[in-house]
Design a protein around this motif. Structure first.
Motif, PDB file in Angstrom:
ATOM      1  N   ARG A  24      -9.938  43.267 -14.361  1.00 24.31           N
ATOM      2  CA  ARG A  24      -9.981  42.257 -15.697  1.00 24.31           C
ATOM      3  C   ARG A  24     -11.142  42.382 -15.663  1.00 24.31           C
ATOM      4  NH1 ARG A  24     -12.829  37.257 -16.843  1.00 24.31           N
ATOM      5  NH2 ARG A  24     -11.492  36.546 -17.873  1.00 24.31           N
ATOM      6  N   GLU A  26     -13.283  44.902 -15.711  1.00 32.45           N
ATOM      7  CA  GLU A  26     -13.842  46.262 -16.154  1.00 32.45           C
ATOM      8  C   GLU A  26     -12.622  46.653 -17.698  1.00 32.45           C
ATOM      9  OE1 GLU A  26     -12.174  50.812 -15.529  1.00 32.45           O
ATOM     10  OE2 GLU A  26     -12.627  49.463 -13.654  1.00 32.45           O
ATOM     11  N   ALA A  27     -12.322  45.847 -17.708  1.00 31.33           N
ATOM     12  CA  ALA A  27     -10.807  46.308 -19.357  1.00 31.33           C
ATOM     13  C   ALA A  27     -12.394  44.807 -20.214  1.00 31.33           C
ATOM     14  CB  ALA A  27      -9.481  45.205 -18.864  1.00 31.33           C
ATOM     15  N   TYR A  28     -12.175  43.703 -19.417  1.00 34.17           N
ATOM     16  CA  TYR A  28     -13.242  43.008 -20.475  1.00 34.17           C
ATOM     17  C   TYR A  28     -14.510  43.019 -20.751  1.00 34.17           C
ATOM     18  CZ  TYR A  28      -9.686  39.527 -20.330  1.00 34.17           C
ATOM     19  OH  TYR A  28      -8.415  38.016 -20.652  1.00 34.17           O
ATOM     20  N   ALA A  30     -15.440  45.685 -22.986  1.00 36.25           N
ATOM     21  CA  ALA A  30     -15.510  45.806 -24.304  1.00 36.25           C
ATOM     22  C   ALA A  30     -15.248  44.471 -24.769  1.00 36.25           C
ATOM     23  CB  ALA A  30     -13.656  46.638 -24.635  1.00 36.25           C
ATOM     24  N   ARG A  32     -14.161  42.050 -27.589  1.00 38.64           N
ATOM     25  CA  ARG A  32     -12.804  41.204 -28.080  1.00 38.64           C
ATOM     26  C   ARG A  32     -12.552  41.521 -29.310  1.00 38.64           C
ATOM     27  NH1 ARG A  32     -10.499  37.480 -24.716  1.00 38.64           N
ATOM     28  NH2 ARG A  32     -10.836  37.385 -22.911  1.00 38.64           N
ATOM     29  N   HIS A 122      -4.641  47.887 -15.854  1.00 37.97           N
ATOM     30  CA  HIS A 122      -5.711  47.905 -16.556  1.00 37.97           C
ATOM     31  C   HIS A 122      -5.368  48.278 -18.307  1.00 37.97           C
ATOM     32  CE1 HIS A 122      -9.134  49.976 -18.312  1.00 37.97           C
ATOM     33  NE2 HIS A 122      -9.868  49.844 -17.740  1.00 37.97           N
ATOM     34  N   ALA A 123      -3.757  48.734 -18.909  1.00 32.58           N
ATOM     35  CA  ALA A 123      -3.987  48.844 -19.878  1.00 32.58           C
ATOM     36  C   ALA A 123      -3.474  47.253 -20.638  1.00 32.58           C
ATOM     37  CB  ALA A 123      -2.950  49.911 -19.793  1.00 32.58           C
ATOM     38  N   TRP A 125      -5.408  44.855 -19.295  1.00 27.32           N
ATOM     39  CA  TRP A 125      -6.001  43.618 -19.296  1.00 27.32           C
ATOM     40  C   TRP A 125      -6.621  43.827 -20.292  1.00 27.32           C
ATOM     41  CZ3 TRP A 125      -6.351  39.632 -17.140  1.00 27.32           C
ATOM     42  CH2 TRP A 125      -6.052  38.794 -15.871  1.00 27.32           C
ATOM     43  N   GLN A 126      -6.528  45.221 -20.663  1.00 30.76           N
ATOM     44  CA  GLN A 126      -7.215  45.841 -22.272  1.00 30.76           C
ATOM     45  C   GLN A 126      -6.626  44.817 -23.733  1.00 30.76           C
ATOM     46  OE1 GLN A 126      -6.625  49.637 -21.704  1.00 30.76           O
ATOM     47  NE2 GLN A 126      -9.083  50.073 -21.858  1.00 30.76           N
ATOM     48  N   ALA A 129      -7.967  41.056 -23.308  1.00 31.99           N
ATOM     49  CA  ALA A 129      -9.226  41.117 -23.795  1.00 31.99           C
ATOM     50  C   ALA A 129      -9.446  41.327 -25.222  1.00 31.99           C
ATOM     51  CB  ALA A 129      -9.608  42.709 -22.932  1.00 31.99           C
ATOM     52  N   ARG A 130      -7.922  41.957 -26.160  1.00 31.63           N
ATOM     53  CA  ARG A 130      -8.315  42.063 -27.987  1.00 31.63           C
ATOM     54  C   ARG A 130      -7.038  40.612 -28.038  1.00 31.63           C
ATOM     55  NH1 ARG A 130      -5.732  46.726 -26.514  1.00 31.63           N
ATOM     56  NH2 ARG A 130      -3.448  47.094 -26.662  1.00 31.63           N
TER      57      ARG A 130
END
Length: 277
Positions: A24, A26-28, A30, A32, A122-123, A125-126, A129-130
């Motif tokens: 989470r 790592e994905a966060y 970036a 939002r 990972h995908a 969580w990305q 995040a958005r």
């Protein structure tokens, strides 16, 4: 109660939900995106469209819709100005985890199945995040289970937990080797038009599923992550002893050629992603 064999607890063989939850952060990393509306699973487009949120007020140019004229800005500047709006666009990601026997194998630091789960998590969580919606279809241990798309950290945590549970069950008892079509048929019911579908499987994991893959790609964004093992990418240079129908042989392995797989997926409307160790 007898515990699981020690080898199943080794790093790279065991799939721990905590490891997937840890992705989470790592994905966060970036930034939002602000959602276009308060409705879960909706993200703002970069293109002006028919949404409700204001993107900018700018000077009128020929071709703009006159119904978008902004009276206040036009009166203040003495020149026609229009309101450019964000387009509402559903952001739904459906993950498909393949934990069939062919995925429970590896020669490197982790099994194909573990690498696949981490790639999918990972995908997911990305997407969270958005502020998009995420769902899961997991196949393994002779079953196909699912979590319908939803938004938020709790939703993604439930997805990570199900992947870890399904992986553990598959290691304990792989069960019958189900066809991929069972998972794809369920995915077709869960993923609405416009959704992104991400399938993680072995290079030959899509065999016999052409019709359903073509159906899924119609009106959706279908991506197939081909999970590669070190043996696929860099096999030993020397000849290796093998057995064929009980006969000892010596063979030299060659790197896997994905050209045909990628071309076949492209013909169905899917995008192939090579995920190397």
């Amino acid at each position: 109660m007898v515990g699981a064999p020690r080898w199943r607890q080794a790093p790279g063989i065991r799939l721990d939900a905590q490891d997937l939850l840890a992705l989470r952060d790592e994905a966060y990393g970036a930034a939002r995106h602000r959602p276009a509306t308060r409705r879960a699973g909706v993200a703002p487009s970069r293109l002006p469209g028919s949404g409700m949120d204001l993107r900018e007020i700018r000077a009128y140019v020929p071709g703009d819709d006159p119904r978008r004229l902004d009276p206040s800005a036009t009166a203040r500047t003495g020149r026609p100005h229009v309101r450019a709006l964000h387009e509402d666009r559903d952001d739904i990601t459906l993950l498909i985890a393949d934990f069939r026997p062919a995925m429970l194998w590896g020669t490197g630091p982790q099994l194909r199945s573990v690498a696949a789960a981490r790639h999918l998590a990972h995908a997911g969580w990305q997407a969270v995040a958005r502020q998009g919606a995420v769902g899961l279809v997991a196949m393994g241990a002779g079953q196909v289970l699912s979590i319908p798309p939803g938004a938020g950290d709790a939703q993604m945590a439930a997805i990570c937990t199900m992947m870890a549970d399904r992986h553990r069950a598959a290691l304990d008892d792989p069960g019958p080797d189900l066809p991929l079509t069972e998972a794809l048929a369920l995915a077709a019911r869960l993923a609405p038009p416009g959704a992104r579908i991400l399938l993680a499987t072995a290079p030959d994991g899509c065999a016999g599923a052409d019709a359903l893959l073509t159906r899924l790609a119609r009106g959706r964004r279908l991506e197939v992550a081909l999970m590669l093992d070190p043996l696929d990418v860099s096999p030993p240079a020397r000849a290796m002893p093998v057995a064929l129908e009980g006969r000892p042989l010596v063979a030299r392995l060659a790197p896997v050629d994905l050209g045909d797989h990628i071309a076949r997926l492209a013909a169905m409307g899917a995008t192939a992603l090579k995920v190397a160790p």
